[in-house]
Design a protein around this motif. Structure first.
Motif, PDB file in Angstrom:
ATOM      1  N   MET A   1       0.840  -1.174   0.000  1.00 42.54           N
ATOM      2  CA  MET A   1       0.000   0.000   0.000  1.00 42.54           C
ATOM      3  C   MET A   1       0.889   1.242   0.000  1.00 42.54           C
ATOM      4  N   THR A   2       0.521   2.228  -0.817  1.00 39.82           N
ATOM      5  CA  THR A   2       1.272   3.471  -0.894  1.00 39.82           C
ATOM      6  C   THR A   2       0.631   4.516   0.003  1.00 39.82           C
ATOM      7  N   THR A   3       1.454   5.223   0.764  1.00 41.01           N
ATOM      8  CA  THR A   3       0.962   6.283   1.635  1.00 41.01           C
ATOM      9  C   THR A   3       1.418   7.620   1.090  1.00 41.01           C
ATOM     10  N   THR A   4       0.504   8.611   1.119  1.00 40.95           N
ATOM     11  CA  THR A   4       0.843   9.937   0.640  1.00 40.95           C
ATOM     12  C   THR A   4       0.398  10.984   1.650  1.00 40.95           C
ATOM     13  N   THR A   5       1.067  12.104   1.651  1.00 41.64           N
ATOM     14  CA  THR A   5       0.689  13.186   2.548  1.00 41.64           C
ATOM     15  C   THR A   5      -0.001  14.314   1.788  1.00 41.64           C
ATOM     16  N   GLU A   6      -0.240  14.108   0.508  1.00 41.11           N
ATOM     17  CA  GLU A   6      -0.894  15.137  -0.283  1.00 41.11           C
ATOM     18  C   GLU A   6      -2.393  15.129  -0.031  1.00 41.11           C
ATOM     19  N   PRO A   7      -3.012  16.312  -0.048  1.00 43.72           N
ATOM     20  CA  PRO A   7      -4.465  16.386   0.134  1.00 43.72           C
ATOM     21  C   PRO A   7      -5.188  15.652  -0.995  1.00 43.72           C
ATOM     22  N   VAL A   8      -6.343  15.112  -0.664  1.00 45.36           N
ATOM     23  CA  VAL A   8      -7.105  14.337  -1.646  1.00 45.36           C
ATOM     24  C   VAL A   8      -7.463  15.180  -2.867  1.00 45.36           C
ATOM     25  N   GLY A   9      -7.703  16.461  -2.678  1.00 46.41           N
ATOM     26  CA  GLY A   9      -8.050  17.327  -3.810  1.00 46.41           C
ATOM     27  C   GLY A   9      -6.943  17.406  -4.851  1.00 46.41           C
ATOM     28  N   VAL A  10      -5.707  17.440  -4.403  1.00 42.98           N
ATOM     29  CA  VAL A  10      -4.563  17.470  -5.312  1.00 42.98           C
ATOM     30  C   VAL A  10      -4.501  16.166  -6.094  1.00 42.98           C
ATOM     31  N   LEU A  11      -4.729  15.070  -5.421  1.00 39.66           N
ATOM     32  CA  LEU A  11      -4.704  13.760  -6.083  1.00 39.66           C
ATOM     33  C   LEU A  11      -5.828  13.635  -7.106  1.00 39.66           C
ATOM     34  N   VAL A  12      -7.010  14.123  -6.757  1.00 41.11           N
ATOM     35  CA  VAL A  12      -8.143  14.072  -7.685  1.00 41.11           C
ATOM     36  C   VAL A  12      -7.854  14.904  -8.926  1.00 41.11           C
ATOM     37  N   ARG A  13      -7.346  16.110  -8.723  1.00 39.31           N
ATOM     38  CA  ARG A  13      -7.049  16.978  -9.866  1.00 39.31           C
ATOM     39  C   ARG A  13      -5.996  16.351 -10.776  1.00 39.31           C
ATOM     40  N   ARG A  14      -4.938  15.788 -10.194  1.00 41.09           N
ATOM     41  CA  ARG A  14      -3.901  15.137 -11.006  1.00 41.09           C
ATOM     42  C   ARG A  14      -4.472  13.963 -11.791  1.00 41.09           C
ATOM     43  N   TRP A  15      -5.291  13.152 -11.110  1.00 44.58           N
ATOM     44  CA  TRP A  15      -5.922  12.009 -11.771  1.00 44.58           C
ATOM     45  C   TRP A  15      -6.752  12.484 -12.958  1.00 44.58           C
ATOM     46  N   ARG A  16      -7.560  13.524 -12.726  1.00 43.51           N
ATOM     47  CA  ARG A  16      -8.442  14.052 -13.761  1.00 43.51           C
ATOM     48  C   ARG A  16      -7.637  14.629 -14.924  1.00 43.51           C
ATOM     49  N   GLU A  17      -6.605  15.372 -14.652  1.00 41.74           N
ATOM     50  CA  GLU A  17      -5.806  15.996 -15.705  1.00 41.74           C
ATOM     51  C   GLU A  17      -5.008  14.970 -16.499  1.00 41.74           C
ATOM     52  N   ARG A  18      -4.493  13.925 -15.840  1.00 41.75           N
ATOM     53  CA  ARG A  18      -3.764  12.869 -16.562  1.00 41.75           C
ATOM     54  C   ARG A  18      -4.661  12.168 -17.573  1.00 41.75           C
ATOM     55  N   ARG A  19      -5.924  12.068 -17.229  1.00 42.23           N
ATOM     56  CA  ARG A  19      -6.873  11.403 -18.119  1.00 42.23           C
ATOM     57  C   ARG A  19      -7.596  12.372 -19.050  1.00 42.23           C
ATOM     58  N   ARG A  20      -7.220  13.632 -18.984  1.00 40.31           N
ATOM     59  CA  ARG A  20      -7.817  14.688 -19.820  1.00 40.31           C
ATOM     60  C   ARG A  20      -9.335  14.725 -19.707  1.00 40.31           C
TER      61      ARG A  20
END
Length: 50
Positions: free
Chosen positions: A1-20
């Motif tokens: 399992m990967t642990t991150t300290t980034e806020p969920v909003g940052v992760l959502v935005r990155r996910w969305r932008e990577r998938r255009r």
């Protein structure tokens, strides 16, 4: 399992932008408003588990 300290909003935005995907596209698929998705991405709101 990967642990991150980034806020969920940052992760959502990155996910969305990577998938255009737009906020409208993702919000429709997730059945939430674009306004709420925007607030999640900017950290003004927290996603719920329901």
């Amino acid at each position: 399992m990967t642990t991150t300290t980034e806020p969920v909003g940052v992760l959502v935005r990155r996910w969305r932008e990577r998938r255009r995907r737009s906020q409208l596209d993702v919000s429709l698929a997730a059945e939430l408003s674009t306004r709420h998705l925007s607030c999640i991405e900017t950290g003004r709101a927290n996603p719920s588990g329901t």
